[in-house]
Design a protein around this motif. Structure first.
Motif, PDB file in Angstrom:
ATOM      1  N   PHE A  34      -8.698  -0.189  -2.579  1.00 17.00           N
ATOM      2  CA  PHE A  34      -8.053   0.445  -1.198  1.00 17.00           C
ATOM      3  C   PHE A  34      -6.642   1.023  -1.639  1.00 17.00           C
ATOM      4  O   PHE A  34      -6.352   2.170  -1.066  1.00 17.00           O
ATOM      5  CB  PHE A  34      -8.059  -0.552  -0.173  1.00 17.00           C
ATOM      6  CG  PHE A  34      -6.984  -0.223   1.096  1.00 17.00           C
ATOM      7  CD1 PHE A  34      -7.348   0.875   1.739  1.00 17.00           C
ATOM      8  CD2 PHE A  34      -5.891  -0.962   1.127  1.00 17.00           C
ATOM      9  CE1 PHE A  34      -6.526   1.369   2.810  1.00 17.00           C
ATOM     10  CE2 PHE A  34      -4.991  -0.504   2.235  1.00 17.00           C
ATOM     11  CZ  PHE A  34      -5.298   0.646   3.037  1.00 17.00           C
ATOM     12  N   LEU A  35      -5.817   0.313  -2.218  1.00 18.86           N
ATOM     13  CA  LEU A  35      -4.489   0.710  -2.648  1.00 18.86           C
ATOM     14  C   LEU A  35      -4.536   1.996  -3.293  1.00 18.86           C
ATOM     15  O   LEU A  35      -3.703   2.860  -3.243  1.00 18.86           O
ATOM     16  CB  LEU A  35      -3.527  -0.266  -3.132  1.00 18.86           C
ATOM     17  CG  LEU A  35      -3.351  -1.516  -2.383  1.00 18.86           C
ATOM     18  CD1 LEU A  35      -2.656  -2.658  -2.954  1.00 18.86           C
ATOM     19  CD2 LEU A  35      -2.512  -1.024  -0.933  1.00 18.86           C
ATOM     20  N   ALA A  36      -5.428   1.922  -4.379  1.00 18.22           N
ATOM     21  CA  ALA A  36      -5.327   3.213  -5.119  1.00 18.22           C
ATOM     22  C   ALA A  36      -6.209   4.354  -4.274  1.00 18.22           C
ATOM     23  O   ALA A  36      -5.459   5.629  -4.663  1.00 18.22           O
ATOM     24  CB  ALA A  36      -6.461   2.997  -6.352  1.00 18.22           C
ATOM     25  N   VAL A  37      -7.098   4.231  -3.543  1.00 17.80           N
ATOM     26  CA  VAL A  37      -7.518   5.306  -2.679  1.00 17.80           C
ATOM     27  C   VAL A  37      -6.540   5.646  -1.661  1.00 17.80           C
ATOM     28  O   VAL A  37      -5.996   6.918  -1.498  1.00 17.80           O
ATOM     29  CB  VAL A  37      -8.568   4.888  -1.861  1.00 17.80           C
ATOM     30  CG1 VAL A  37      -9.150   5.763  -0.644  1.00 17.80           C
ATOM     31  CG2 VAL A  37      -9.970   4.540  -2.612  1.00 17.80           C
ATOM     32  N   ARG A  74       0.214   6.972   0.326  1.00 15.73           N
ATOM     33  CA  ARG A  74       0.418   5.436   0.714  1.00 15.73           C
ATOM     34  C   ARG A  74       1.380   5.243   1.629  1.00 15.73           C
ATOM     35  O   ARG A  74       2.558   5.909   1.451  1.00 15.73           O
ATOM     36  CB  ARG A  74       0.925   4.632  -0.627  1.00 15.73           C
ATOM     37  CG  ARG A  74       0.765   3.319  -0.620  1.00 15.73           C
ATOM     38  CD  ARG A  74       1.128   2.490  -1.760  1.00 15.73           C
ATOM     39  NE  ARG A  74      -0.151   2.677  -2.608  1.00 15.73           N
ATOM     40  CZ  ARG A  74      -0.232   2.559  -3.865  1.00 15.73           C
ATOM     41  NH1 ARG A  74       0.837   2.251  -4.729  1.00 15.73           N
ATOM     42  NH2 ARG A  74      -1.330   2.673  -4.651  1.00 15.73           N
ATOM     43  N   GLY A  75       1.403   4.415   2.389  1.00 12.05           N
ATOM     44  CA  GLY A  75       2.439   3.996   3.302  1.00 12.05           C
ATOM     45  C   GLY A  75       2.969   2.651   3.252  1.00 12.05           C
ATOM     46  O   GLY A  75       2.628   1.891   2.202  1.00 12.05           O
ATOM     47  N   PRO A  76       3.862   2.068   3.965  1.00 16.08           N
ATOM     48  CA  PRO A  76       4.519   0.968   3.867  1.00 16.08           C
ATOM     49  C   PRO A  76       3.701  -0.243   4.210  1.00 16.08           C
ATOM     50  O   PRO A  76       2.419   0.145   4.898  1.00 16.08           O
ATOM     51  CB  PRO A  76       5.732   1.037   4.801  1.00 16.08           C
ATOM     52  CG  PRO A  76       5.161   1.868   5.866  1.00 16.08           C
ATOM     53  CD  PRO A  76       4.074   2.886   5.255  1.00 16.08           C
ATOM     54  N   PHE A  77       4.198  -1.418   3.654  1.00 18.34           N
ATOM     55  CA  PHE A  77       3.271  -2.677   3.893  1.00 18.34           C
ATOM     56  C   PHE A  77       3.103  -2.869   5.315  1.00 18.34           C
ATOM     57  O   PHE A  77       1.879  -3.252   5.470  1.00 18.34           O
ATOM     58  CB  PHE A  77       4.017  -3.912   3.182  1.00 18.34           C
ATOM     59  CG  PHE A  77       3.150  -5.013   3.264  1.00 18.34           C
ATOM     60  CD1 PHE A  77       2.034  -5.413   2.242  1.00 18.34           C
ATOM     61  CD2 PHE A  77       3.790  -6.131   4.139  1.00 18.34           C
ATOM     62  CE1 PHE A  77       1.424  -6.512   2.499  1.00 18.34           C
ATOM     63  CE2 PHE A  77       3.002  -7.449   4.215  1.00 18.34           C
ATOM     64  CZ  PHE A  77       1.860  -7.471   3.509  1.00 18.34           C
ATOM     65  N   GLY A  78       3.891  -2.752   6.105  1.00 13.93           N
ATOM     66  CA  GLY A  78       3.897  -2.995   7.490  1.00 13.93           C
ATOM     67  C   GLY A  78       3.007  -2.090   8.324  1.00 13.93           C
ATOM     68  O   GLY A  78       2.199  -2.463   9.230  1.00 13.93           O
ATOM     69  N   VAL A 122      -5.682  -6.555   5.553  1.00 15.80           N
ATOM     70  CA  VAL A 122      -5.296  -6.217   4.236  1.00 15.80           C
ATOM     71  C   VAL A 122      -3.838  -6.766   3.686  1.00 15.80           C
ATOM     72  O   VAL A 122      -3.658  -7.067   2.711  1.00 15.80           O
ATOM     73  CB  VAL A 122      -5.181  -4.371   4.107  1.00 15.80           C
ATOM     74  CG1 VAL A 122      -4.534  -4.348   2.769  1.00 15.80           C
ATOM     75  CG2 VAL A 122      -6.441  -3.892   4.306  1.00 15.80           C
ATOM     76  N   GLN A 123      -3.029  -6.793   4.616  1.00 12.47           N
ATOM     77  CA  GLN A 123      -1.703  -7.529   4.326  1.00 12.47           C
ATOM     78  C   GLN A 123      -2.064  -8.932   3.735  1.00 12.47           C
ATOM     79  O   GLN A 123      -1.435  -9.443   3.021  1.00 12.47           O
ATOM     80  CB  GLN A 123      -0.929  -7.674   5.600  1.00 12.47           C
ATOM     81  CG  GLN A 123      -0.315  -6.276   5.982  1.00 12.47           C
ATOM     82  CD  GLN A 123       0.477  -6.264   7.156  1.00 12.47           C
ATOM     83  OE1 GLN A 123       1.423  -7.161   7.412  1.00 12.47           O
ATOM     84  NE2 GLN A 123       0.683  -5.228   8.280  1.00 12.47           N
ATOM     85  N   SER A 125       1.402 -11.192  -6.264  1.00 15.69           N
ATOM     86  CA  SER A 125       2.748 -11.793  -6.022  1.00 15.69           C
ATOM     87  C   SER A 125       3.504 -11.247  -4.987  1.00 15.69           C
ATOM     88  O   SER A 125       4.437 -11.804  -4.279  1.00 15.69           O
ATOM     89  CB  SER A 125       3.435 -12.177  -7.440  1.00 15.69           C
ATOM     90  OG  SER A 125       3.759 -10.731  -8.059  1.00 15.69           O
ATOM     91  N   SER A 126       3.271  -9.933  -4.769  1.00 10.24           N
ATOM     92  CA  SER A 126       4.028  -9.207  -4.095  1.00 10.24           C
ATOM     93  C   SER A 126       3.038  -7.876  -3.796  1.00 10.24           C
ATOM     94  O   SER A 126       2.352  -7.294  -4.491  1.00 10.24           O
ATOM     95  CB  SER A 126       5.470  -8.726  -4.608  1.00 10.24           C
ATOM     96  OG  SER A 126       5.411  -7.958  -5.666  1.00 10.24           O
TER      97      SER A 126
END
Length: 496
Positions: free
Chosen positions: A262-265, A271-275, A281-282, A290-291
């Protein structure tokens, strides 16, 4: 906005529909049109999609400058702009109509047009940037990437191709990322829960598949109510005591790979911020990495590996599913989730850039250069040698898309060795393999260059005096003069 002027008889392009159009159906499948959202069909023609969506109990209205000019153009959560741009002959007016539809959309604008490979269905003479037909209508045919670029340019946002000729423009990145996540990361499935024991079993099942406990917000309301009297620490103890540690470990591995995918797609599409990520997904990232920074770095490396021919070919050779040829890997739809993660990323990137068709059976991933094809064999399960109906291909370097239909062909390509496209544990594999073995013994594959199409295959069946009855190979009742079998020749037919 000024009222649009009609330079051609656009109203004649509107057709009557008894079912949903392809774009409207796609929007329903993708949960863009859903309960609780208002829908405006902007340029609805005769109103076929409006009627069908209303019958499905969606809150929908339609406006059209010819058929429904008195309807209001009120803002809506979802605006459908279905086959509108392609009938507007003036490029500037086309852009203004698109801008107007975007202004009215609160959540997503769904834009669709006819595509360049439909040119043989449109008779007429060239005019402006399209075709003026003998009926006085105009058709501007788009390439999938061209449509996506136009919508992005006018809306100013990054768009997603939902299907060939269907583009989604989201009002905010959170909605776009949620859509990508739904396409890439499997949604949680929940066991039916009617009492405390079954509710706990459902949570245990989730934990084993996902590698972590679900949060309250992820659970169905009925499940939350059944477990309401339990403290979170109590639920954790129960699950830890009941869950299979090996399944939990497998769940973590599976979730790690799907999150990287998902993160690669997401990076490929922006790509957006973690929030801004969906809650599930979070939580997956917190469980498996780890992060967020570490997860993103690993996903970035995965995306870069798509450029490495040696790595991609190695992944294809290592794939537990699919048929590898000198030029490509072919995998059945039922087995694509079993491919190595980099190959799943390969397919997803092409789908987001140019759209994945609704109907397909096999994917073809080229390992010389980057191109993805979705091949439609509608009779795959019933036909021992299914015929190819269509091919939709995307060349990744320039995002050029091509579509070929074989429906009118007198000598269609067909498949052999069906078991090779599936996972080894697919329940149909033994039946397909028995048929292949019987065909090999009968000599039908002695000249493989002859059997790739219907006529060649038919000739080889006649030469070998065989015929098919379902997935069984039997002696033919009409013996070809090209090859007379010995009177005592034995046949071991495949069993259906």
């Amino acid at each position: 906005m000024r009222e649009l002027l009609w330079g051609s008889d656009r109203q004649l392009t509107a057709i009557s529909r008894s079912g949903l159009s392809v774009p409207a159906r796609q929007a329903v499948i993708d949960h863009q049109v859903e309960a609780g959202r208002t829908v405006l069909d902007f340029g609805c023609g005769r109103g076929g999609d409006v009627r069908v969506l209303r019958s499905m109990h969606f809150d929908v209205t339609g406006w059209d400058p010819y058929y429904f000019p008195q309807s209001r153009q009120d803002p809506a959560d979802v605006v459908l702009m279905t086959y509108v741009l392609n009938v507007i002959e003036d490029a500037e007016e086309r852009r203004k109509a698109l801008a107007r539809a975007w202004h009215l959309a609160g959540h997503v604008l769904v834009v669709s047009t006819r595509l360049v490979w439909e040119r043989n269905k449109v008779s007429g003479s060239c005019a402006a940037d399209g075709v003026l037909t003998s009926r006085g209508t105009f058709q501007r045919l788009f390439a999938p990437s061209e449509l996506r670029e136009l919508v992005q340019e006018v809306t100013g946002v990054r768009c997603v191709s939902a299907a060939p000729g269907v583009v989604y423009a989201f009002k905010d990145d959170v909605a776009r990322i949620a859509f990508l996540a739904r396409r890439v990361v499997p949604e949680a499935g929940w066991l039916v829960s009617e009492d405390m024991a079954s509710a706990i079993a459902s949570v245990v099942d989730f934990a084993e598949r996902r590698g972590r406990l679900p949060r309250l917000e992820e659970m169905p309301v009925a499940l939350v109510e059944l477990l309401a009297h339990l403290q979170s620490t109590e639920l954790q103890r129960v699950v830890k005591r009941s869950a299979d540690p090996e399944k939990i470990a497998e769940g973590i591995k599976r979730t790690t790979l799907s999150t990287l995918l998902f993160l690669a797609v997401e990076l490929f599409n922006g790509r957006g911020p973690f929030g801004g990520l969906p809650l599930s997904v979070q939580l997956d990232i917190r469980r498996c990495f780890s992060s967020y920074q570490e997860a993103c770095k690993r996903a970035d490396r995965l995306l870069l590996k798509l450029r490495d021919d040696a790595y991609v070919r190695g992944a294809m050779r290592a794939s537990a599913v699919g048929k590898l040829t000198p030029t490509a890997l072919y995998v059945h739809r039922r087995a694509v989730d079993r491919m190595p993660t980099v190959l799943r990323l390969y397919e997803h990137c092409a789908a987001i850039a140019a759209g994945r068709p609704q109907e397909w059976t096999l994917i073809k991933l080229n390992h010389h250069g980057r191109a993805v094809s979705w091949l439609d064999y509608p009779g795959f399960d019933a036909d021992p040698h299914p015929r190819l109906r269509s091919s939709y291909s995307v060349e990744m370097s320039g995002l050029e898309a091509t579509y070929v239909s074989y429906e009118e062909s007198e000598d269609r390509p067909l498949l052999h060795r069906k078991h090779e496209f599936l996972a080894a544990d697919d329940p149909d594999v033994p039946k397909y393999r028995r048929l292949t073995d019987a065909e090999i013994r009968a000599g039908l594959y002695e000249q493989p260059y002859l059997i790739g199409t219907e006529k060649g295959w038919k000739a080889e069946l006649e030469r070998c005096a065989r015929e098919l009855r379902g997935h069984r190979l039997v002696r033919s009742t009409v013996v070809s003069s090209a090859r007379q079998p010995a009177p005592d020749a034995a046949i071991t037919p495949g069993t259906g």
